[in-house]
Design a protein around this motif. Structure first.
Motif, PDB file in Angstrom:
ATOM      1  N   ARG A  48      59.552 -28.552  29.288  1.00 29.55           N
ATOM      2  CA  ARG A  48      58.054 -28.699  29.175  1.00 29.55           C
ATOM      3  C   ARG A  48      57.760 -29.345  27.973  1.00 29.55           C
ATOM      4  O   ARG A  48      58.082 -28.787  26.703  1.00 29.55           O
ATOM      5  N   PRO A  49      56.798 -30.360  28.006  1.00 28.00           N
ATOM      6  CA  PRO A  49      56.421 -31.252  26.763  1.00 28.00           C
ATOM      7  C   PRO A  49      55.600 -30.182  25.926  1.00 28.00           C
ATOM      8  O   PRO A  49      54.760 -29.623  26.494  1.00 28.00           O
ATOM      9  N   TYR A  50      55.528 -30.093  24.685  1.00 30.99           N
ATOM     10  CA  TYR A  50      54.593 -29.745  23.681  1.00 30.99           C
ATOM     11  C   TYR A  50      54.639 -30.675  22.504  1.00 30.99           C
ATOM     12  O   TYR A  50      55.434 -31.577  22.213  1.00 30.99           O
ATOM     13  N   GLN A  51      53.400 -30.365  21.888  1.00 32.32           N
ATOM     14  CA  GLN A  51      53.300 -31.114  20.583  1.00 32.32           C
ATOM     15  C   GLN A  51      52.507 -30.449  19.599  1.00 32.32           C
ATOM     16  O   GLN A  51      51.285 -29.891  19.865  1.00 32.32           O
ATOM     17  N   GLU A  52      53.066 -30.432  18.359  1.00 33.20           N
ATOM     18  CA  GLU A  52      52.352 -29.823  17.362  1.00 33.20           C
ATOM     19  C   GLU A  52      51.328 -30.700  16.673  1.00 33.20           C
ATOM     20  O   GLU A  52      52.017 -31.874  16.740  1.00 33.20           O
ATOM     21  N   GLU A  53      50.605 -30.610  15.898  1.00 35.12           N
ATOM     22  CA  GLU A  53      49.550 -31.281  15.381  1.00 35.12           C
ATOM     23  C   GLU A  53      50.253 -32.398  14.549  1.00 35.12           C
ATOM     24  O   GLU A  53      51.157 -31.694  13.583  1.00 35.12           O
ATOM     25  N   GLY A  54      49.975 -33.552  14.571  1.00 35.69           N
ATOM     26  CA  GLY A  54      50.834 -34.548  13.610  1.00 35.69           C
ATOM     27  C   GLY A  54      52.114 -34.706  13.808  1.00 35.69           C
ATOM     28  O   GLY A  54      52.832 -35.546  13.070  1.00 35.69           O
ATOM     29  N   GLN A  55      52.848 -34.210  14.941  1.00 36.53           N
ATOM     30  CA  GLN A  55      54.135 -34.451  15.186  1.00 36.53           C
ATOM     31  C   GLN A  55      54.125 -35.151  16.502  1.00 36.53           C
ATOM     32  O   GLN A  55      53.360 -35.124  17.448  1.00 36.53           O
ATOM     33  N   ARG A  56      55.383 -35.726  16.917  1.00 33.39           N
ATOM     34  CA  ARG A  56      55.720 -36.419  18.190  1.00 33.39           C
ATOM     35  C   ARG A  56      56.005 -35.397  19.268  1.00 33.39           C
ATOM     36  O   ARG A  56      56.150 -34.197  18.910  1.00 33.39           O
ATOM     37  N   THR A  57      55.684 -35.581  20.576  1.00 34.95           N
ATOM     38  CA  THR A  57      55.658 -34.887  21.652  1.00 34.95           C
ATOM     39  C   THR A  57      57.266 -34.398  21.860  1.00 34.95           C
ATOM     40  O   THR A  57      58.269 -35.395  21.671  1.00 34.95           O
ATOM     41  N   ARG A  58      57.567 -33.405  21.726  1.00 34.26           N
ATOM     42  CA  ARG A  58      59.072 -32.617  22.127  1.00 34.26           C
ATOM     43  C   ARG A  58      58.999 -31.955  23.401  1.00 34.26           C
ATOM     44  O   ARG A  58      58.075 -31.464  23.845  1.00 34.26           O
TER      45      ARG A  58
END
Length: 176
Positions: free
Chosen positions: A83-93
């Motif tokens: 499941r993709p997630y993205q923390e603010e200022g970071q790339r999608t992981r």
């Protein structure tokens, strides 16, 4: 060892010297999927709520390469989904969560923990799985589909489709 210390063989499977389980044994196939120590440690951490790659690597104490390989395998075998997630200022992981098939490993995890309790080490430092509602420890039990508890001395093994498997074996022995 007495006859009650093993599973009784039934039908054509009772002629054990004529049969090999290679290629059709469900244990063999299951171990192809989760039969490594590293795969089970990753699965353990997923059951304990881990979802992120770095967390899984840290908590299993496995190398990132090993964790990446196990997650790739577990994903290919339908044990986890990404499941993709993205923390603010970071790339999608991607984070990893157990699928229904993966959650189906729960009785095996319970059984491994229960079996591990019999090992001769300090149990006070381990974990214990408990029923959240009543706080009683969990245990794995073998039951038939009708609900009877089945001890080893009452278990039997047979070929699922004896006619089909016997025909396959006959074809394999015929010279070409």
């Amino acid at each position: 060892m007495s006859e009650t210390d093993v599973i009784e063989r039934l039908g054509a499977f009772s002629e054990r010297e004529l049969w090999t389980a290679k290629g059709f044994c469900r244990i063999e196939r299951a171990l192809d999927v989760v039969g490594t120590r590293s795969a089970m440690l990753v699965v353990r951490e997923l059951f304990y709520g881990g979802t992120r790659f770095d967390e899984l690597a840290r908590r299993t104490n496995l190398s990132e390469a090993v964790v990446a390989s196990r997650l790739k395998q577990l994903h290919a075998d339908g044990i986890v989904e990404r499941r993709p997630y993205q923390e603010e200022g970071q790339r999608t992981r991607d984070e990893y969560v157990l699928t229904d098939r993966g959650r189906g490993l729960f009785p095996i995890v319970v059984a491994l923990i229960q079996w591990g309790e019999g090992l001769k080490d300090d149990h006070r430092t381990g974990v214990e799985l408990v029923h959240r509602d009543c706080d009683a420890p969990l245990s794995a039990q073998v039951r038939c589909e009708k609900g009877h508890e089945v001890p080893l001395d009452q278990a039997a093994v047979r070929l699922k489709d004896e006619k089909y498997v016997t025909a396959l074996r006959s074809r394999a022995r015929k010279p070409r």
